[in-house]
Each structure stands twice: as structure tokens, then as C-alpha cells.
Design a protein around this motif. Structure first.
Motif, PDB file in Angstrom:
ATOM      1  N   GLU A   1      14.779  75.663  38.560  1.00  0.00           N
ATOM      2  CA  GLU A   1      14.609  75.227  37.185  1.00  0.00           C
ATOM      3  C   GLU A   1      15.614  75.986  36.326  1.00  0.00           C
ATOM      4  O   GLU A   1      15.765  77.197  36.494  1.00  0.00           O
ATOM      5  N   GLY A   2      16.322  75.303  35.431  1.00  0.00           N
ATOM      6  CA  GLY A   2      17.260  76.018  34.575  1.00  0.00           C
ATOM      7  C   GLY A   2      18.216  75.112  33.839  1.00  0.00           C
ATOM      8  O   GLY A   2      18.038  73.901  33.807  1.00  0.00           O
ATOM      9  N   ASP A   3      19.238  75.755  33.270  1.00  0.00           N
ATOM     10  CA  ASP A   3      20.274  75.071  32.495  1.00  0.00           C
ATOM     11  C   ASP A   3      21.552  75.071  33.333  1.00  0.00           C
ATOM     12  O   ASP A   3      22.081  76.138  33.662  1.00  0.00           O
ATOM     13  N   ILE A   4      22.057  73.904  33.655  1.00  0.00           N
ATOM     14  CA  ILE A   4      23.187  73.802  34.592  1.00  0.00           C
ATOM     15  C   ILE A   4      24.480  74.401  34.017  1.00  0.00           C
ATOM     16  O   ILE A   4      25.364  74.797  34.785  1.00  0.00           O
ATOM     17  N   THR A   5      24.573  74.517  32.699  1.00  0.00           N
ATOM     18  CA  THR A   5      25.833  75.024  32.109  1.00  0.00           C
ATOM     19  C   THR A   5      26.086  76.492  32.460  1.00  0.00           C
ATOM     20  O   THR A   5      27.215  76.957  32.355  1.00  0.00           O
ATOM     21  N   GLY A   6      25.059  77.218  32.903  1.00  0.00           N
ATOM     22  CA  GLY A   6      25.232  78.623  33.261  1.00  0.00           C
ATOM     23  C   GLY A   6      25.518  78.844  34.739  1.00  0.00           C
ATOM     24  O   GLY A   6      25.659  79.992  35.180  1.00  0.00           O
ATOM     25  N   GLU A   7      25.638  77.775  35.504  1.00  0.00           N
ATOM     26  CA  GLU A   7      25.801  77.901  36.960  1.00  0.00           C
ATOM     27  C   GLU A   7      27.169  78.477  37.339  1.00  0.00           C
ATOM     28  O   GLU A   7      28.189  78.114  36.730  1.00  0.00           O
ATOM     29  N   ASN A   8      27.185  79.345  38.359  1.00  0.00           N
ATOM     30  CA  ASN A   8      28.472  79.888  38.819  1.00  0.00           C
ATOM     31  C   ASN A   8      28.902  79.324  40.166  1.00  0.00           C
ATOM     32  O   ASN A   8      29.688  79.916  40.877  1.00  0.00           O
ATOM     33  N   THR A   9      28.411  78.120  40.482  1.00  0.00           N
ATOM     34  CA  THR A   9      28.906  77.416  41.670  1.00  0.00           C
ATOM     35  C   THR A   9      30.349  76.948  41.413  1.00  0.00           C
ATOM     36  O   THR A   9      30.794  76.911  40.275  1.00  0.00           O
ATOM     37  N   ASP A  10      31.066  76.571  42.479  1.00  0.00           N
ATOM     38  CA  ASP A  10      32.470  76.144  42.320  1.00  0.00           C
ATOM     39  C   ASP A  10      32.571  74.958  41.360  1.00  0.00           C
ATOM     40  O   ASP A  10      33.522  74.848  40.599  1.00  0.00           O
TER      41      ASP A  10
ATOM     42  N   LYS B   1      32.903  75.089  48.015  1.00  0.00           N
ATOM     43  CA  LYS B   1      31.823  75.601  48.870  1.00  0.00           C
ATOM     44  C   LYS B   1      30.449  75.416  48.246  1.00  0.00           C
ATOM     45  O   LYS B   1      29.435  75.457  48.942  1.00  0.00           O
ATOM     46  N   SER B   2      30.397  75.289  46.923  1.00  0.00           N
ATOM     47  CA  SER B   2      29.086  75.212  46.266  1.00  0.00           C
ATOM     48  C   SER B   2      29.139  74.269  45.063  1.00  0.00           C
ATOM     49  O   SER B   2      30.126  74.253  44.326  1.00  0.00           O
ATOM     50  N   VAL B   3      28.079  73.502  44.919  1.00  0.00           N
ATOM     51  CA  VAL B   3      28.005  72.482  43.871  1.00  0.00           C
ATOM     52  C   VAL B   3      26.595  72.480  43.281  1.00  0.00           C
ATOM     53  O   VAL B   3      25.612  72.583  44.026  1.00  0.00           O
ATOM     54  N   SER B   4      26.500  72.340  41.949  1.00  0.00           N
ATOM     55  CA  SER B   4      25.198  72.184  41.292  1.00  0.00           C
ATOM     56  C   SER B   4      25.096  70.809  40.648  1.00  0.00           C
ATOM     57  O   SER B   4      26.030  70.368  39.971  1.00  0.00           O
ATOM     58  N   PHE B   5      23.967  70.154  40.874  1.00  0.00           N
ATOM     59  CA  PHE B   5      23.704  68.825  40.301  1.00  0.00           C
ATOM     60  C   PHE B   5      22.574  68.902  39.282  1.00  0.00           C
ATOM     61  O   PHE B   5      21.572  69.586  39.520  1.00  0.00           O
ATOM     62  N   PRO B   6      22.637  68.108  38.216  1.00  0.00           N
ATOM     63  CA  PRO B   6      21.445  67.871  37.385  1.00  0.00           C
ATOM     64  C   PRO B   6      20.698  66.659  37.971  1.00  0.00           C
ATOM     65  O   PRO B   6      21.147  66.086  38.969  1.00  0.00           O
ATOM     66  N   ALA B   7      19.597  66.282  37.359  1.00  0.00           N
ATOM     67  CA  ALA B   7      18.859  65.086  37.811  1.00  0.00           C
ATOM     68  C   ALA B   7      19.477  63.863  37.138  1.00  0.00           C
ATOM     69  O   ALA B   7      18.996  63.384  36.105  1.00  0.00           O
ATOM     70  N   ILE B   8      20.560  63.368  37.758  1.00  0.00           N
ATOM     71  CA  ILE B   8      21.356  62.268  37.184  1.00  0.00           C
ATOM     72  C   ILE B   8      20.483  61.041  36.911  1.00  0.00           C
ATOM     73  O   ILE B   8      19.629  60.690  37.739  1.00  0.00           O
TER      74      ILE B   8
END
Ligand code: ADP
Length: 182
Positions: A14-23, A115-122
Motif C-alpha cells: 500500500e502506498g504512493d507510487i511516486t516515491g518508488e525507487n524501482t528502475d 530489473k524492477s518495476v512498480s505498477f499502480p492499479a491501472i
């Protein structure tokens, strides 16, 4: 909640995707790549004008597909703009379009060696896709892609609010339970 898929990890947080440090982070974009409300607006606000400048150059993206730009000022190096369907009655091929938006995003990430990806609930906000159905489609599409040994090591679904987080967690658990039963 997280599960292993081959050598990769697939998780829901749970969170805000704008803070993600994935590639890369994935944006729930519209086909004009014009920005807007919801997660799209949040990503452009946090990432700065460089992202929109690239979107303008690209010009647009069909529903069920995706394009990549810089991550601008975000921690993530790239934004993958995926265009999910507007949900009408579930009989207009929405499921296939939602699946394709996820698969195309994963293909772009793999091609770039990410190597890493974050998705929201599109599609589950303004576009009205029922959250449980969307969770099932999104997670299964990504899981299948990870099984193909794409080089992607971690995929995070970053859900805004408890209902979305719970829907994705329950669907992940179903995938895990099914596997345990063989
Ligand atoms: P769509 O038009 O594809 O439905 P929305 O942005 O309206 O896109 O909603 C997609 C999902 O993104 C919704 O579940 C919404 O709650 C969520 N969302 C909104 N802001 C953020 C954010 N900052 N981080 C992660 N998810 C977000």
C-alpha cells in the motif's frame, strides 16, 4: 504480501507510487499522453516537466499499449506510460486491453534491461474497472511474463488505499494457494 515467481518477486504494497525507487514506475496514462488527474497527475507533478515534454514528442499511445519516457525528477529512472481501457460493461474486450497494457509495459522494461518495476492499479480509478477483476488480470499477466525469465527481478504493485491493497493481496494469495495445491 509477496510471492516468488521463478527467480523474481511479485508483491503488493500500500502506498504512493511516486516515491518508488524501482528502475521504472508505470503510469496509468490516457491515449493522448496529456496527463490528467489521479496517478497520472501525481506522477507529472512529482517528476517535473521533462516527462510531459517527452510525452508530447511521442504524441500518443493506443489503448492496451505503453511507451517509455525519462523519470525526470523521480527516484525511478523511467516512467512507462500504459494506457488501460475505460470499463463499460466488461463485454467490450476490456480484459484483453488491460492484460495487454501490462504485458507491453513488462516487454518495454525487459527490452531496456530494467530489473524492477512498480505498477499502480491501472484503469481502476477514473476508468472504472472493478478492482478485484483488475487485480486478477494484472497479477496473472505479470506473473506469466515473469515465468518467461525476462531478467526482471522485482515487480511491485503499489496500491493507493486499503481496498485496492486488499484486493491485490487476496489475489496474490489465491495464486500462491493454487500453486501449493499443485
Ligand atoms: P485510470 O484512469 O487508469 O483509472 P486513475 O489514476 O484514476 O487511473 O486510477 C488508477 C489507480 O491509481 C486508482 O486505484 C487510484 O486510487 C490509484 N492512484 C491514484 N494516485 C496514486 C498514487 N499517487 N500512487 C499509486 N496509486 C495511485
Amino acid at each position: 504480501m509477496e510471492i516468488k515467481v521463478g527467480n523474481a518477486v511479485l508483491e503488493a504494497v500500500e502506498g504512493d507510487i511516486t516515491g518508488e525507487n524501482t528502475d521504472a514506475i508505470v503510469n496509468a496514462a490516457n491515449s493522448g499522453l496529456r496527463g490528467g488527474g489521479g496517478v497520472d497527475g501525481a506522477i507529472h507533478r512529482a517528476g517535473g516537466p521533462e516527462i510531459m515534454a517527452e510525452c508530447r514528442k511521442i504524441g500518443g499511445c493506443p489503448t492496451g499499449s505503453a511507451v517509455i519516457t525519462t523519470g525526470g525528477n523521480l527516484k525511478a529512472r523511467f516512467v512507462i506510460h500504459a494506457v488501460g481501457p475505460v470499463y463499460r460493461d466488461g463485454k467490450q474486450g476490456e480484459d484483453k486491453l488491460l492484460r495487454n497494457a501490462h504485458v507491453k509495459s513488462m516487454q518495454i522494461a525487459a527490452e531496456r534491461g530494467l530489473k524492477s518495476v512498480s505498477f499502480p492499479a491501472i484503469s481502476t480509478g477514473a476508468y472504472g474497472y472493478p478492482i478485484r477483476e483488475a487485480a486478477k488480470i494484472a497479477l496473472r499477466a505479470v506473473k506469466k511474463f515473469l515465468e518467461s525469465d525476462s531478467g526482471i527481478e522485482r515487480v511491485r504493485f503499489v496500491l493507493f488505499g486499503k481496498p485496492a491493497f486488499e484486493a491485490f493481496s487476496e489475489e496474490l494469495k489465491k495464486i500462491e494457494d493454487k500453486r501449493a495445491r499443485g
